[in-house]
Write a protein that holds these residues in place. Structure first.
Motif, PDB file in Angstrom:
ATOM      1  N   VAL A   1       0.838  -1.198   0.000  1.00 52.80           N
ATOM      2  CA  VAL A   1       0.000   0.000   0.000  1.00 52.80           C
ATOM      3  C   VAL A   1       0.870   1.244   0.000  1.00 52.80           C
ATOM      4  CG1 VAL A   1      -1.681   1.341   1.314  1.00 52.80           C
ATOM      5  CG2 VAL A   1      -1.934  -1.143   1.126  1.00 52.80           C
ATOM      6  N   PHE A   2       1.907   1.227   0.830  1.00 50.82           N
ATOM      7  CA  PHE A   2       2.820   2.365   0.901  1.00 50.82           C
ATOM      8  C   PHE A   2       3.496   2.620  -0.445  1.00 50.82           C
ATOM      9  CE2 PHE A   2       7.425   3.124   1.224  1.00 50.82           C
ATOM     10  CZ  PHE A   2       7.390   4.483   1.482  1.00 50.82           C
ATOM     11  N   LEU A   3       3.982   1.556  -1.092  1.00 45.25           N
ATOM     12  CA  LEU A   3       4.694   1.724  -2.351  1.00 45.25           C
ATOM     13  C   LEU A   3       3.806   2.316  -3.441  1.00 45.25           C
ATOM     14  CD1 LEU A   3       6.813  -1.564  -2.475  1.00 45.25           C
ATOM     15  CD2 LEU A   3       7.640   0.767  -2.147  1.00 45.25           C
ATOM     16  N   VAL A   4       2.556   1.897  -3.487  1.00 44.17           N
ATOM     17  CA  VAL A   4       1.623   2.446  -4.478  1.00 44.17           C
ATOM     18  C   VAL A   4       1.443   3.940  -4.252  1.00 44.17           C
ATOM     19  CG1 VAL A   4      -0.770   2.442  -5.259  1.00 44.17           C
ATOM     20  CG2 VAL A   4       0.422   0.278  -4.896  1.00 44.17           C
ATOM     21  N   LEU A   5       1.244   4.343  -3.005  1.00 53.82           N
ATOM     22  CA  LEU A   5       1.053   5.757  -2.695  1.00 53.82           C
ATOM     23  C   LEU A   5       2.316   6.561  -2.999  1.00 53.82           C
ATOM     24  CD1 LEU A   5      -0.898   5.453   0.678  1.00 53.82           C
ATOM     25  CD2 LEU A   5      -1.811   6.186  -1.512  1.00 53.82           C
ATOM     26  N   LEU A   6       3.468   6.014  -2.635  1.00 61.07           N
ATOM     27  CA  LEU A   6       4.725   6.746  -2.843  1.00 61.07           C
ATOM     28  C   LEU A   6       5.000   6.978  -4.325  1.00 61.07           C
ATOM     29  CD1 LEU A   6       7.349   7.975  -1.761  1.00 61.07           C
ATOM     30  CD2 LEU A   6       8.342   5.670  -1.838  1.00 61.07           C
ATOM     31  N   PHE A   7       4.867   5.956  -5.142  1.00 62.39           N
ATOM     32  CA  PHE A   7       5.213   6.102  -6.543  1.00 62.39           C
ATOM     33  C   PHE A   7       4.185   6.926  -7.314  1.00 62.39           C
ATOM     34  CE2 PHE A   7       8.084   2.579  -5.574  1.00 62.39           C
ATOM     35  CZ  PHE A   7       9.239   3.054  -6.176  1.00 62.39           C
ATOM     36  N   SER A   8       2.986   7.066  -6.765  1.00 61.37           N
ATOM     37  CA  SER A   8       2.034   7.984  -7.392  1.00 61.37           C
ATOM     38  C   SER A   8       2.507   9.428  -7.233  1.00 61.37           C
ATOM     39  CB  SER A   8       0.637   7.806  -6.776  1.00 61.37           C
ATOM     40  OG  SER A   8       0.627   8.211  -5.422  1.00 61.37           O
ATOM     41  N   VAL A   9       3.120   9.729  -6.079  1.00 65.29           N
ATOM     42  CA  VAL A   9       3.704  11.063  -5.872  1.00 65.29           C
ATOM     43  C   VAL A   9       4.934  11.244  -6.767  1.00 65.29           C
ATOM     44  CG1 VAL A   9       4.808  12.587  -4.189  1.00 65.29           C
ATOM     45  CG2 VAL A   9       2.857  11.184  -3.499  1.00 65.29           C
ATOM     46  N   PHE A  10       5.774  10.207  -6.867  1.00 68.57           N
ATOM     47  CA  PHE A  10       6.955  10.272  -7.728  1.00 68.57           C
ATOM     48  C   PHE A  10       6.576  10.575  -9.179  1.00 68.57           C
ATOM     49  CE2 PHE A  10      10.643   7.723  -5.646  1.00 68.57           C
ATOM     50  CZ  PHE A  10      10.739   8.702  -4.675  1.00 68.57           C
ATOM     51  N   ALA A  11       5.524   9.962  -9.634  1.00 65.73           N
ATOM     52  CA  ALA A  11       5.128  10.119 -11.039  1.00 65.73           C
ATOM     53  C   ALA A  11       4.883  11.584 -11.369  1.00 65.73           C
ATOM     54  CB  ALA A  11       3.878   9.296 -11.327  1.00 65.73           C
ATOM     55  N   PHE A  12       4.150  12.287 -10.513  1.00 65.17           N
ATOM     56  CA  PHE A  12       3.886  13.705 -10.742  1.00 65.17           C
ATOM     57  C   PHE A  12       5.183  14.512 -10.700  1.00 65.17           C
ATOM     58  CE2 PHE A  12      -0.363  12.370  -9.409  1.00 65.17           C
ATOM     59  CZ  PHE A  12      -1.153  13.039 -10.336  1.00 65.17           C
ATOM     60  N   GLY A  13       6.065  14.187  -9.746  1.00 65.69           N
ATOM     61  CA  GLY A  13       7.306  14.939  -9.593  1.00 65.69           C
ATOM     62  C   GLY A  13       8.225  14.823 -10.790  1.00 65.69           C
ATOM     63  N   PHE A  14       8.307  13.644 -11.373  1.00 64.06           N
ATOM     64  CA  PHE A  14       9.216  13.442 -12.501  1.00 64.06           C
ATOM     65  C   PHE A  14       8.622  13.917 -13.820  1.00 64.06           C
ATOM     66  CE2 PHE A  14      11.136  10.323  -9.551  1.00 64.06           C
ATOM     67  CZ  PHE A  14      12.435  10.783  -9.602  1.00 64.06           C
ATOM     68  N   VAL A  15       7.320  13.832 -13.969  1.00 62.86           N
ATOM     69  CA  VAL A  15       6.676  14.271 -15.208  1.00 62.86           C
ATOM     70  C   VAL A  15       6.712  15.790 -15.323  1.00 62.86           C
ATOM     71  CG1 VAL A  15       4.474  14.425 -16.429  1.00 62.86           C
ATOM     72  CG2 VAL A  15       5.208  12.242 -15.467  1.00 62.86           C
ATOM     73  N   SER A  16       6.511  16.456 -14.187  1.00 61.23           N
ATOM     74  CA  SER A  16       6.458  17.922 -14.208  1.00 61.23           C
ATOM     75  C   SER A  16       7.296  18.494 -13.067  1.00 61.23           C
ATOM     76  CB  SER A  16       5.002  18.398 -14.090  1.00 61.23           C
ATOM     77  OG  SER A  16       4.928  19.802 -14.113  1.00 61.23           O
ATOM     78  N   PRO A  17       8.630  18.465 -13.169  1.00 64.26           N
ATOM     79  CA  PRO A  17       9.490  18.956 -12.087  1.00 64.26           C
ATOM     80  C   PRO A  17       9.321  20.456 -11.873  1.00 64.26           C
ATOM     81  CG  PRO A  17      10.785  18.514 -14.059  1.00 64.26           C
ATOM     82  CD  PRO A  17       9.405  17.987 -14.328  1.00 64.26           C
ATOM     83  N   MET A  18       9.507  20.884 -10.619  1.00 65.32           N
ATOM     84  CA  MET A  18       9.351  22.297 -10.277  1.00 65.32           C
ATOM     85  C   MET A  18      10.546  23.134 -10.687  1.00 65.32           C
ATOM     86  SD  MET A  18       7.747  22.031  -6.453  1.00 65.32           S
ATOM     87  CE  MET A  18       6.815  20.573  -5.994  1.00 65.32           C
ATOM     88  N   GLY A  19      11.677  22.499 -10.923  1.00 69.39           N
ATOM     89  CA  GLY A  19      12.871  23.234 -11.308  1.00 69.39           C
ATOM     90  C   GLY A  19      13.969  22.266 -11.719  1.00 69.39           C
ATOM     91  N   VAL A  20      15.104  22.815 -12.141  1.00 68.19           N
ATOM     92  CA  VAL A  20      16.266  22.004 -12.520  1.00 68.19           C
ATOM     93  C   VAL A  20      17.149  21.849 -11.292  1.00 68.19           C
ATOM     94  CG1 VAL A  20      18.268  21.819 -14.032  1.00 68.19           C
ATOM     95  CG2 VAL A  20      16.142  22.866 -14.877  1.00 68.19           C
ATOM     96  N   ALA A  21      17.304  20.632 -10.797  1.00 65.12           N
ATOM     97  CA  ALA A  21      18.010  20.384  -9.537  1.00 65.12           C
ATOM     98  C   ALA A  21      19.429  20.938  -9.558  1.00 65.12           C
ATOM     99  CB  ALA A  21      18.023  18.889  -9.234  1.00 65.12           C
TER     100      ALA A  21
END
Length: 468
Positions: free
Chosen positions: A164-184
């Motif tokens: 359950v945790f992994l499903v929730l975590l990678f759903s957040v990752f997906a948004f972060g990688f598809v649309s990053p807030m900036g260039v690290a």
């Protein structure tokens, strides 16, 4: 002594290895493992890559070595790791480890982090204390129920909560990688990370407490693997080591992603006071108001998996060494004490946990490394003693320096800090224990190889079964 034979002589299936690895992952990975990497990414900014390497040493490699230390020495818990230095030291080390990752700091943190980050923002300020009281009571009540039967731990953690945790975590990752807030790589680097990003990342890894937890979880892991029929020391160690490699590799991948995401958040937000705030901002940015509910669920689930492992390991170890009190009574004590400490709040817990971590981590690191390489010197106590003894002085100095200003800024604290910075190499990097430990190792190995016959007669044997 004749070796205990396996009840299950067949090799474990891939599914069984995944279940054990999933259990280890769930025991290691709590809310702190989410918020500290994100905050590290914000602190390191454009230097996030080098900081990540340092963080991975203490937050991934060292926990893996702690699992391997249990395997190599055929230990059944943290007590056995310290046993070459005698029963008094081993018992004291076990109590300090369990107190730190248990009712004083680590376990209460598993309730306060999801509350303060995921639930508190949804409550009016006047209800904060009441909300924490109710949340922590329900949280540790659930941890008690899940851990009540030792045989349920692997099923509950490995098969149910962790996926359950992994499903929730990678759903957040997906948004972060598809649309990053900036260039690290283009983000601002804080002053501390300009020239020492690796070592600061190394020290940030202490906050996960995973190296300490890995030693304490040893008894839980050994018990779970035995339930799969691997009852001999050799095969139990092999399964534990393989599962540990898989679990810590998964954690390492997640850490890299979290640190990178933390650095990218600087494109939209200012440096936050901690990773919890940054994670809250990140989730809210991508998911809006729904993000708060997801965040609360994510943090609660992952923290519950860690809490289950911590309270069970505490109860199992203490019941073994103080058998007049039952496993369930120790479990109830652990949950109640953690509940009470949690209600002091996250800020107080973090402020006072850092000094203890600065004290314990050098001891844990040298004992883990000595255990992993112990076959080379037959666990000779004369190798252990000078290493641990010479590590004690810088560890104590690091603890005093990390205390809140009421201690570290006092005349006593300043005098010790002056001595530390003047006479101990690498003190400014928080690595002043390294040189004394290496000196102790040279002395210990010299004593061992100069008198090998004495080493063979004085070396203790850990555990009830040996590998022939």
């Amino acid at each position: 002594m004749e070796e205990v034979q396996d009840l299950n002589t067949k090799p474990l299936t891939k599914k069984q290895y995944l279940v054990v690895s999933s259990m280890l992952f769930g025991l290691f990975f709590g809310a702190g493992n989410l918020i500290f990497p994100i905050h590290l990414g914000q602190l390191a900014g454009g230097h996030w890559g080098m900081a990540t390497l340092g963080f991975l040493v203490t937050a991934v490699v060292l926990p893996l070595l702690s699992v391997l230390a249990i395997s190599v020495t055929h230990s059944k818990g943290v007590y056995d790791v310290g046993r070459p230095l005698g029963p008094a030291f081993a018992l004291a080390f076990m109590i300090l480890i369990h107190a730190t990752i248990g009712p004083l700091f680590g376990t209460p943190r598993t309730a306060t982090i999801p509350f303060s980050v995921g639930v508190q923002p949804l409550l009016p300020e006047s209800l904060t204390q009441v909300g924490l009281f109710v949340f922590s009571a329900v949280f540790f009540g659930a941890a008690f129920l899940v851990s009540y039967k030792e045989s349920n731990i692997m099923n509950s953690v490995g098969k149910l909560l962790n996926p359950v945790f992994l499903v929730l975590l990678f759903s957040v990752f997906a948004f972060g990688f598809v649309s990053p807030m900036g260039v690290a790589s283009k983000q601002v680097v804080t002053a501390e990370y300009q020239d020492a990003s690796f070592f600061n990342g190394f020290l940030q890894g202490y906050n996960t407490m995973d190296a300490l937890a890995g030693l304490a979880f040893g008894v839980t892991v050994v018990t779970a693997v035995r339930q799969l029929g691997k009852t001999s020391a050799k095969s139990n160690a092999k399964v534990t080591a393989r599962a540990g490699v898989l679990a810590t590799a998964m954690i390492g991948v997640i850490y890299v992603g979290l640190i990178w995401l933390g650095a990218t958040t600087l494109g939209e937000f200012k440096l936050s006071v901690d990773g919890g705030v940054a994670f809250n901002q990140m989730v809210s940015h991508y998911l809006g108001s729904f993000g708060h509910a997801l965040l609360a669920t994510l943090l609660t689930v992952t923290c519950l998996t860690t809490a289950v492992g911590l309270v069970a390991a505490f109860a199992q170890d203490f019941h073994k060494h103080f058998p007049k009190v039952s496993y369930r009574q120790w479990l109830a004590f652990m949950c109640l004490a953690s509940f009470l400490t949690a209600n002091f709040g996250l800020e107080q817990i973090l402020a006072w946990s850092t000094p203890m971590l600065m004290f314990l981590y050098p001891f844990a690191m040298v004992l883990i490394l000595l255990s992993v390489f112990s076959p080379l010197f037959n666990r000779d106590p004369r190798v252990y003693a000078p290493v641990v003894l010479l590590t004690a002085v810088p560890a104590l100095l690091d603890m005093v320096a990390a205390f809140p200003p009421v201690v570290s800024a006092s005349a006593f604290g300043k005098a010790l800090a002056s001595f530390q910075q003047s006479y101990l190499p690498f003190a400014s990097l928080g690595m002043d224990w390294v040189v004394p430990a290496l000196v102790g190792l040279v002395v210990g190995l010299g004593l061992h190889f100069l008198k090998p016959s004495l080493a063979r007669t004085t070396s203790p044997v850990v555990g009830t079964d040996r590998v022939n």
